[in-house]
Design a protein around this motif. Structure first.
Motif, PDB file in Angstrom:
ATOM      1  N   UNK A 602       0.836  -1.200   0.000  1.00 43.17           N
ATOM      2  CA  UNK A 602       0.000   0.000   0.000  1.00 43.17           C
ATOM      3  C   UNK A 602       0.871   1.250   0.000  1.00 43.17           C
ATOM      4  N   UNK A 603       2.025   1.159   0.676  1.00 44.63           N
ATOM      5  CA  UNK A 603       2.949   2.283   0.675  1.00 44.63           C
ATOM      6  C   UNK A 603       3.386   2.665  -0.729  1.00 44.63           C
ATOM      7  N   UNK A 604       3.543   1.689  -1.598  1.00 45.36           N
ATOM      8  CA  UNK A 604       3.903   1.978  -2.992  1.00 45.36           C
ATOM      9  C   UNK A 604       2.737   2.622  -3.732  1.00 45.36           C
ATOM     10  N   UNK A 605       1.520   2.221  -3.380  1.00 44.93           N
ATOM     11  CA  UNK A 605       0.346   2.829  -4.015  1.00 44.93           C
ATOM     12  C   UNK A 605       0.146   4.273  -3.571  1.00 44.93           C
ATOM     13  N   UNK A 606       0.577   4.575  -2.346  1.00 47.97           N
ATOM     14  CA  UNK A 606       0.394   5.931  -1.822  1.00 47.97           C
ATOM     15  C   UNK A 606       1.084   6.986  -2.664  1.00 47.97           C
ATOM     16  N   UNK A 607       2.124   6.581  -3.397  1.00 50.32           N
ATOM     17  CA  UNK A 607       2.823   7.528  -4.258  1.00 50.32           C
ATOM     18  C   UNK A 607       1.902   8.110  -5.324  1.00 50.32           C
ATOM     19  N   UNK A 608       0.826   7.372  -5.638  1.00 50.07           N
ATOM     20  CA  UNK A 608      -0.074   7.806  -6.703  1.00 50.07           C
ATOM     21  C   UNK A 608      -1.429   8.287  -6.161  1.00 50.07           C
ATOM     22  N   UNK A 609      -1.506   8.537  -4.854  1.00 50.35           N
ATOM     23  CA  UNK A 609      -2.800   8.917  -4.265  1.00 50.35           C
ATOM     24  C   UNK A 609      -3.333  10.211  -4.871  1.00 50.35           C
ATOM     25  N   UNK A 610      -2.436  11.166  -5.159  1.00 53.01           N
ATOM     26  CA  UNK A 610      -2.881  12.418  -5.764  1.00 53.01           C
ATOM     27  C   UNK A 610      -3.452  12.210  -7.153  1.00 53.01           C
ATOM     28  N   UNK A 611      -2.796  11.342  -7.951  1.00 55.58           N
ATOM     29  CA  UNK A 611      -3.292  11.053  -9.303  1.00 55.58           C
ATOM     30  C   UNK A 611      -4.652  10.368  -9.249  1.00 55.58           C
ATOM     31  N   UNK A 612      -4.821   9.474  -8.270  1.00 52.42           N
ATOM     32  CA  UNK A 612      -6.096   8.776  -8.130  1.00 52.42           C
ATOM     33  C   UNK A 612      -7.199   9.740  -7.686  1.00 52.42           C
ATOM     34  N   UNK A 613      -6.873  10.607  -6.745  1.00 49.34           N
ATOM     35  CA  UNK A 613      -7.869  11.549  -6.236  1.00 49.34           C
ATOM     36  C   UNK A 613      -8.366  12.462  -7.340  1.00 49.34           C
ATOM     37  N   UNK A 614      -7.480  12.832  -8.268  1.00 48.09           N
ATOM     38  CA  UNK A 614      -7.867  13.700  -9.381  1.00 48.09           C
ATOM     39  C   UNK A 614      -8.891  13.042 -10.286  1.00 48.09           C
ATOM     40  N   UNK A 615      -8.988  11.722 -10.233  1.00 50.57           N
ATOM     41  CA  UNK A 615      -9.960  10.971 -11.042  1.00 50.57           C
ATOM     42  C   UNK A 615     -11.085  10.402 -10.198  1.00 50.57           C
ATOM     43  N   UNK A 616     -11.224  10.929  -8.988  1.00 52.07           N
ATOM     44  CA  UNK A 616     -12.314  10.510  -8.121  1.00 52.07           C
ATOM     45  C   UNK A 616     -12.139   9.132  -7.522  1.00 52.07           C
TER      46      UNK A 616
END
Length: 750
Positions: A602-616
């Motif tokens: 999950x720590x590796x996924x956290x790097x992309x949390x901003x990109x995911x949030x931008x797509x809801x």
């Protein structure tokens, strides 16, 4: 053989009514030939008298009764005597002529011949039916049908070849493969023509680096070096970027300085991105003729050929273009390591596909309390070449473990769970034996097999010790390493040898399961926790693996005479592991560790949390699934701690739950026939965590790079990303729910 006097004395009608033929065969004894010749002479004399009688009777019938009476009156004894002598003279002359003619036709045989009747069922061609075939005739016929061009074309069609191609598209020279019988199983058959590009190890990042320098792999042959990943992964990456073919070589920079592999040696390796029989993917290859034609998606569609370092040097010297980055450069002599492109090459691969039965051998020591639960130990039996390190060491350890445990049983040892010892066949072709057995028992194996231990590649050195394993076994391995003596450091345990002060022992010892191990199939395909132990050299790996130089002498020399001691250390580790797994009342598997594994990913996924949030999108549900898993694991641990170990029924129930934990991480939302490796952390396919991370990386790469090269790159797809995120989340949640055991006590919102 027709008697020559018969041709003189028989009528044309008689000759046309029978069509004998001759087959010559060598007699075993010379005296048999002499006896046969005497028998033929006797038969000739009898036939002569019969023919004279027959001739006399026909004359009587043709001239009438009166002429017959006159003939009988004039046949005095003197006339009869003359008549017999004349016929005898004719017979002798005819016999001598026939003998001389026959002897001349077989004078080179120097053996006797005999007549064989037509009961043997031989059929002659129309032009030879009814005629005698002499030695000269047979020799001429053999020369007529023996075609030198057919021999030449057949010989040329067998080996794989590599040629230079000039600007007109014609062959300008051949590069002689120095190890022509070394090949890549499952390579596509056919030819590929294109300019050559050097692509380092063939990583995806190497392909992208080439594109950034304006060198697109599409439409070219790639030269890649051995190391860092399997042959199959290198070829899969090359094909994904549009390469037409791949040449794979061993660079001296990747070989241990003390152990020199000959520059004229090529290295064998299969190129199927998967395991098992690629022509029955997801199914056992029993009665495969009943299955519809199907192939594994991991089979390459481009030709691949291993070559020697010496040939790679010849090719690299011909390359032009930019110089390779410093980290791409090997140590081939007189070679600048340019990227290319170079002169055009034609690679022809003529690998022949054949169906071959394989045999895996099983032996079992039955458990007393849980005989239907198995601890499985396996070793590959086949190898390319001598296979000292590849298969001989593992097989020797397997046999010694069988002998040792059998002696223990005779002296009172009774394991609670069964020990199943297996010698696998066809390991060098992608662990076919192990995978086909798994496919045959896919629906039940996770209910029967508790752990699998692989003995393959057990001794490749003695400096370092590694355990390629499922996380469930990590804690058990640590406790055992503290109880086994080091084979080359007196007074130290293996744990002391491998642990470096100030560093985590897991970082030094524990590694993920590689696809080329049979242990990988058990975990990623079957959902059974597995481990493979291996001693290795510090630095470059043992260079003789998968070559003709993998001999006992080379392996024993590489370990400076310590091969038996190192093999014994592996046997000690495996033996103690088997005792704990087969004898402990509660299976010593750390099912709670997957909470930490999930958090790490999950720590590796956290790097992309901003990109995911931008797509809801959000990672909230993955965090929630991890929390549920941790709570379920803690609950089960408390129940076990408060239970009585003497309660056999309760212990068995807990063991069944623990055995299934690995299986819970196989995605239930994809088909095993399409995605055989369903494990979300180890597997292959869009349902895995790795695929999700790679897809998210594409989101970061949007807008970067040369747009003219975008056709050979995968693109970001939001719909696919949403599906990947959902599959991963629900697989984790399903594992948590299954571990809790109470389907009526779920408080999650759906």
């Amino acid at each position: 053989m027709e008697r020559l006097q018969g041709f003189f004395l028989k009528s044309p009608q008689d000759l046309s009514s029978h069509h004998p033929y001759i087959i010559y065969k060598q007699e075993e004894e010379e005296n048999q030939g002499k006896q046969l010749e005497e028998d033929e002479i006797q038969e000739e004399e009898e036939d002569s008298a019969a023919l004279i009688m027959d001739m006399e009777l026909r004359a009587t019938n043709q001239q009438g009764r009166k002429w017959g009476k006159h003939r009988r009156q004039n046949l005095t004894p003197k006339i009869v005597t003359y008549f017999i002598l004349i016929n005898l003279l004719i017979f002798i002359v005819a016999f001598l002529l026939g003998y001389i003619a026959f002897r001349g036709s077989c004078q080179s045989c120097k053996v006797s011949v005999s007549e064989v009747n037509d009961d043997l069922g031989y059929e002659l061609a129309p032009e030879t039916s009814g005629s005698t075939l002499y030695w000269a005739d047979l020799r001429e016929m053999f020369h007529k049908y023996l075609d030198e061009e057919h021999l030449k074309s057949s010989i040329r069609a067998q080996p794989n070849t590599l040629h230079w191609i000039d600007g007109s598209g014609n062959i300008s020279g051949e590069l002689q493969l120095e190890d022509p019988d070394v090949y890549c199983p499952y390579s596509a058959k056919g030819s590929a023509i294109g300019g050559l590009i050097y692509a380092n190890y063939g990583h995806l990042k190497d392909m992208l680096a080439l594109q950034e320098k304006g060198l697109d792999p599409k439409g070219h042959l790639l030269l890649v070096r051995i190391g860092h990943m399997s042959f199959a992964e290198k070829v899969s990456n090359a094909e994904a970027f549009g390469a037409l073919g791949v040449l794979i070589y061993p660079d001296p920079a990747d070989i241990h300085k003390k152990l020199r592999l000959s520059n004229h040696t090529a290295v064998y390796g299969h190129v199927h991105l998967g395991t098992g029989d690629p022509y029955t993917p997801g199914f056992p290859s029993f009665n495969q003729t009943q299955f519809p034609p199907v192939e594994s998606s991991g089979l390459p569609s481009i030709p691949v050929q291993p070559i020697s370092a010496n040939m790679a040097a010849q090719l690299l010297r011909k390359l032009s273009g930019p110089k390779a980055p410093s980290e791409w450069k090997g140590t081939l002599s007189d070679t600048q390591y340019r990227l290319g492109p170079g002169p055009t090459l034609r690679l022809i691969v003529n690998n022949h596909r054949a169906s071959t039965p394989i045999i895996s051998i099983f032996g079992c020591i039955e458990g007393r309390s849980e005989p239907d639960h198995y601890i499985v130990i396996g070793a590959q039996r086949d190898a390319w070449g001598p296979g000292a390190a590849k298969s001989a060491v593992g097989t020797a350890i397997l046999l010694e473990l069988v002998r040792t445990f059998s002696a223990m049983v005779r002296n009172g040892f009774q394991p609670r769970r069964s020990l199943l010892f297996i010698s696998w066949d066809a390991g060098d072709f992608g662990n076919v034996g192990a995978t086909e057995w798994l496919e045959g028992y896919l629906t039940m194996l996770h209910l029967k097999a508790a752990v699998y231990v692989s003995l393959d590649n057990a001794v490749l050195g003695d400096d370092q010790f590694h355990a390629k394993t499922s996380p469930l076994l990590t804690s058990l391995i640590k406790s055992i390493l503290k109880q086994v003596d080091s084979p080359n450091h007196s007074g130290q345990t293996l744990y002391d040898q491998v642990v470096i002060t100030g560093q985590s022992w897991e970082a030094e010892v524990i590694q993920p399961l590689p696809m080329d191990s049979s242990a990988y199939s058990f975990t990623a395909f079957g959902g059974v926790p597995a481990v493979e132990f291996s001693f290795t050299e510090e630095g470059p790996p043992y260079p003789f693996l998968n070559t003709k130089e993998d001999t006992f002498e080379n392996l024993h020399g590489a370990l400076q005479g310590r091969l038996p001691a190192v093999a014994r250390a592996v046997a000690m580790v495996v033996g103690q592991l088997l005792i704990r797994l087969s004898q402990d009342r509660l299976l010593p598997l750390d099912f709670g560790c997957y909470g930490d594994v999930i958090l790490k990913h999950i720590g590796r996924l956290n790097e992309f949390s901003g990109d995911l949030k931008a797509r809801g999108l959000t990672l909230q549900w993955i965090y929630s699934a991890r929390g549920d898993y941790i709570r379920s694991a803690e609950k089960l641990q408390k129940e076990i701690y408060s239970s009585e170990e003497s309660n056999e029924r309760l212990m068995r129930m807990y063991n069944v739950q623990i055995m299934r934990v690995e299986f819970y991480f196989l995605s239930q939302y994809v088909s095993p026939a399409i995605y055989p490796f369903r494990h979300i952390f180890l597997g292959q396919g869009n349902h895995t965590l790795r695929a999700l991370l790679e897809h998210l990386q594409l989101l970061r790469d949007e807008g970067t790079g040369d747009s003219s090269l975008r056709y050979s790159r995968p693109h970001f797809e939001e719909g696919l990303l949403r599906r990947q995120l959902a599959l991963l989340t629900w697989t984790l949640q399903g594992a948590a729910n299954a571990l809790s055991g109470d389907v009526w006590n779920i408080d999650n919102n759906f």
